[in-house]
Enzyme design. Sequence first.
Site, PDB file in Angstrom:
ATOM      1  N   HIS A  12      44.176  39.422  37.613  1.00  0.00           N
ATOM      2  CA  HIS A  12      44.322  40.880  37.525  1.00  0.00           C
ATOM      3  C   HIS A  12      45.425  41.381  38.471  1.00  0.00           C
ATOM      4  CE1 HIS A  12      42.677  45.049  37.003  1.00  0.00           C
ATOM      5  NE2 HIS A  12      43.209  45.198  38.203  1.00  0.00           N
ATOM      6  N   GLU A  13      45.333  40.977  39.723  1.00  0.00           N
ATOM      7  CA  GLU A  13      46.331  41.470  40.687  1.00  0.00           C
ATOM      8  C   GLU A  13      47.717  40.946  40.334  1.00  0.00           C
ATOM      9  OE1 GLU A  13      45.105  43.770  42.287  1.00  0.00           O
ATOM     10  OE2 GLU A  13      42.993  43.212  42.148  1.00  0.00           O
TER      11      GLU A  13
ATOM     12  N   GLU B  77      46.918  52.042  48.557  1.00  0.00           N
ATOM     13  CA  GLU B  77      46.478  52.760  47.363  1.00  0.00           C
ATOM     14  C   GLU B  77      45.127  53.391  47.655  1.00  0.00           C
ATOM     15  OE1 GLU B  77      46.187  50.502  43.732  1.00  0.00           O
ATOM     16  OE2 GLU B  77      45.770  52.290  42.572  1.00  0.00           O
TER      17      GLU B  77
ATOM     18  N   GLU C 193      47.190  44.920  44.678  1.00  0.00           N
ATOM     19  CA  GLU C 193      48.357  44.298  44.039  1.00  0.00           C
ATOM     20  C   GLU C 193      49.698  44.619  44.698  1.00  0.00           C
ATOM     21  OE1 GLU C 193      46.475  46.835  42.667  1.00  0.00           O
ATOM     22  OE2 GLU C 193      47.747  48.247  41.565  1.00  0.00           O
ATOM     23  N   ASN C 194      49.744  44.883  45.998  1.00  0.00           N
ATOM     24  CA  ASN C 194      51.017  45.176  46.676  1.00  0.00           C
ATOM     25  C   ASN C 194      52.122  44.230  46.215  1.00  0.00           C
ATOM     26  OD1 ASN C 194      49.346  46.794  48.542  1.00  0.00           O
ATOM     27  ND2 ASN C 194      48.686  44.776  49.222  1.00  0.00           N
TER      28      ASN C 194
ATOM     29  N   GLY D  94      37.970  44.886  46.005  1.00  0.00           N
ATOM     30  CA  GLY D  94      38.171  43.473  45.698  1.00  0.00           C
ATOM     31  C   GLY D  94      39.509  42.939  46.179  1.00  0.00           C
TER      32      GLY D  94
ATOM     33  N   GLU E 298      45.381  50.492  35.231  1.00  0.00           N
ATOM     34  CA  GLU E 298      44.118  49.771  35.422  1.00  0.00           C
ATOM     35  C   GLU E 298      43.483  49.348  34.096  1.00  0.00           C
ATOM     36  OE1 GLU E 298      43.584  48.406  37.992  1.00  0.00           O
ATOM     37  OE2 GLU E 298      44.572  49.574  39.554  1.00  0.00           O
TER      38      GLU E 298
HETATM   39  N1  B3K Z   1      44.573  48.844  42.589  1.00  0.00           N
HETATM   40  C1  B3K Z   1      43.549  48.345  43.453  1.00  0.00           C
HETATM   41  C2  B3K Z   1      42.462  49.314  43.730  1.00  0.00           C
HETATM   42  C3  B3K Z   1      42.789  50.315  44.758  1.00  0.00           C
HETATM   43  C4  B3K Z   1      41.575  51.136  45.102  1.00  0.00           C
HETATM   44  C5  B3K Z   1      41.909  52.272  45.999  1.00  0.00           C
HETATM   45  N2  B3K Z   1      40.731  52.935  46.473  1.00  0.00           N
HETATM   46  C6  B3K Z   1      42.950  47.083  42.946  1.00  0.00           C
HETATM   47  C7  B3K Z   1      43.088  46.828  41.513  1.00  0.00           C
HETATM   48  O1  B3K Z   1      42.639  47.557  40.650  1.00  0.00           O
HETATM   49  O2  B3K Z   1      43.707  45.857  41.169  1.00  0.00           O
HETATM   50 ZN    ZN Z   2      43.804  46.879  39.083  1.00  0.00          ZN
END
Ligand code: B3K
Ligand code: ZN
Length: 849
Positions: free
Chosen positions: A289-290, A121, A256-257, A253, A312
């Site tokens: 969160h993830e 991402e 969330e794959n 941080g 988000e």
């Molecule tokens: N979705 C990812 C963040 C990706 C950032 C890309 N530069 C983490 C999160 O918001 O859970």
């Molecule tokens: Zn997120």
Amino acid sequence: MRDAAPQTIYLADYTAPAFWVDEVHLTFRLAPTATRVLSRIRFRPNPDAPGPFTLHGEGLTLISAAIDGTPITPDLTDAGLTCAAPDAPFVWESEVEISPQTNTALEGLYMSNGMYCTQCEAEGFRKITYYPDRPDVMAPFTVRIEGALPVLLSNGNPGASGPGWAEWHDPWAKPAYLFALVAGELIAHPGKFTTRSGKAVDLNIWVRPGDEGKCAFGMDALIRSMDWDERVYGREYDLDVFNIVAVDDFNMGAMENKGLNVFNSSCVLASPETSTDANFERIESIIAHEYFHNWTGNRITCRDWFQLCLKEGLTVFRDQQFTADMRSPAVKRIDDVLSLRGRQFREDNGPLAHPVRPESFVEINNFYTATVYDKGAEVIGMLKRLVGDDAYATALDLYFDRHDGQACTIEDWLAVFEDTTDRDLSQFKRWYSQAGTPRLSVSDAFSDGTYSLSFRQTVQPTPGQTDKQPLVIPIAVGLLSANGDEVVQTTILEMTEAEQTFQFHGLAGRPVPSILRGFSAPVILARESDPAERAFLLAHDTDPFNRWEAGRSLARANLVAMLDTGAAPDPHYLSALGSVLDDSSLDPAFQALVLSQPGQEDIAQALMTAGKTPDPIAIDQAQETLADAMSAQLGSTLERLYDAMQVPGPYSPDAEPAGKRALANTVLRLLTRRDGGDRATAQYDAADNMTQQLAALAALLDTGRGAAQCAAFYDQWHQDRLVIDKWFGLQAGLARADAAVETAQKLTEHADFDWKNPNRFRALIGGFAANPAGFHDPSGDGYALVADWLIRLDPINPQTTARMITVFDTWKRFAPARQAQMRAALDRIGRTEGLSRDTQEMVSRILAG
Ligand code: B3K
Ligand code: ZN
């Protein structure tokens, strides 16, 4: 080849993909500088959006390509490829070579300490193979990994495996940004979860050998998150396994794959000896969160990157609810507002202001912002406040039912609420498109038992947006009588006009209003009220947020007066603080927040709202003066509290003991100003956990002491990367005015300043930039130091550079001499040969705004 001038992408230009993907097969033959990626992808033309066959691809060496088995030679550009394609479903095959070892940008497939990992991402998958790398193209993936490493992981459920190879199948259609692969020498900390429909899920936290003792808390947080999402949102997990991997080199941080979350090791590894209470709480919330993204983000994803807040904002809102449930709702709300004001209000009122749903971007990675995330979450909180809890729950159920498996927009999201509530949300939708923090001014009147509250909302112009429209603002209000009884309980006033008056009838006397309870909308409340009324609310408000806010506004007003007219610390404020500290019925974590001063950004914003020019050094000094006064006037109360808040027995990261430690350590900072450092030294020596040890060290450094402890700390912890990050960060962040630049400079020469590691870079350079005494040193040397390091990092890691350059975004608010210094630093970065697209976009937005 790519245009020299970076392209701007517009929301208005969205078109559906010309080809859908039905199935993806990938084979990885891992090798540090020559990994081969073989793809076999089934494409299907989209009859609704016919167009040429193009695939994204960056930095790939194409070895071969074929369509339906026939070799082809596509037209290659820097950004991808194009070729003729059949008018019917077909199979695309390609083989490319990439070099994970030399991928220092940490996007795509890269290596960290000998371990392969990915970050896709937003647009990193195109650095792995040729693909339609856009979130609205979703497909099931089957992955085969070949490599001489013991652990080989990808998304979904495990398939067949043997020595040196493993297969994975993810049955859930997903966009490429959720793809992940990890391979290395890893150790699992296992766990189990049974979903409420009886499905057994194997959980694992994978870490490098040596870190296995730091996984228990993360596993517990994961299990609590899975349980919470079932209970509160009715969301169950949907695969046989859920894997988390800790990685040392990571730009943010966590990620969330699907089924394979990759975490910055600082956001998952925890132990009492090496992690603070704040670390534990943050880890708990990021794991949640993830995990929550599995539904809000993965099962339902975004149609395009402009819709980023769809996943988000909602997922932040959900993780905030989770933390409030696990800990204290009042304390969580105050913490969230502190961070909103510190980061998002700053963004929204400066050159980088943009709507929660931006309308254009050059580099999407630059839009993972406090506005998209945190204001995005506030917008959801407002929606919930407006429709009520029950309608919110019904709307969310409909959202999951209606859109499961789809790539959606904010329009889809709002339609769900319109359909469940029959509300017209077209005006509400402006929160997504209009940038800037609304200012809400208030006046009141009382006669014949009727109390009137009149509000006026305005929004300052923001870059590219001068014409601002009135928003729907839910204003939570309660009224108190003069003796502190609540005569009107919290009600939500729904403001829709630029100016609006609300009346309360049948009151016996003029009430004291408590406005914007719980911070019911992300606005700046401008209300002239006398200190006596604020002190009254600090003592009596039944709404804990506004109780805290009353104390905060007293402190803010005092600091503004100190800076503006040379006023002294206000004895009324100090005695009101004393009463809060004496009230043993209050939660210590809440008392700690009341006792904390407004930060640099909060005071700067207050000064600007009053039409004054902030001076960061003067603000810093005023804070010191106020802290000295607190320490002097509240002395005996502080001494008593420090003793009363000591937590006996073994360390636990739970909210209750953590709250006591938070209060004790806030008090310690003040007491260290008058006890010669005795308590802090004793606490440092006795500490058996990082919270106590680090707080003691901070109190000492804060008062210009602690050199011996600092050296001892390094000797004790030099083997632990995450603790040494703290060591760098604390020294850079607390160095005092006379030596701050020099201290930071020295630290950059330290053998352990591994600047290519984002955590280390952020700890030292980011820590220094957050220290006003250093960054804003009148010589301008602080700006130069940060600029030098950003220039050095940019070719290695554009994303981390572009993020950190935001430390310069305040330049225009200062006096001319300081503006010139900051501008010179920005210009110097901007003129750098070969500057990345990421950083270029940020420099030009900061300068133009
Ligand atoms: N979705 C990812 C963040 C990706 C950032 C890309 N530069 C983490 C999160 O918001 O859970
Ligand atoms: Zn997120």
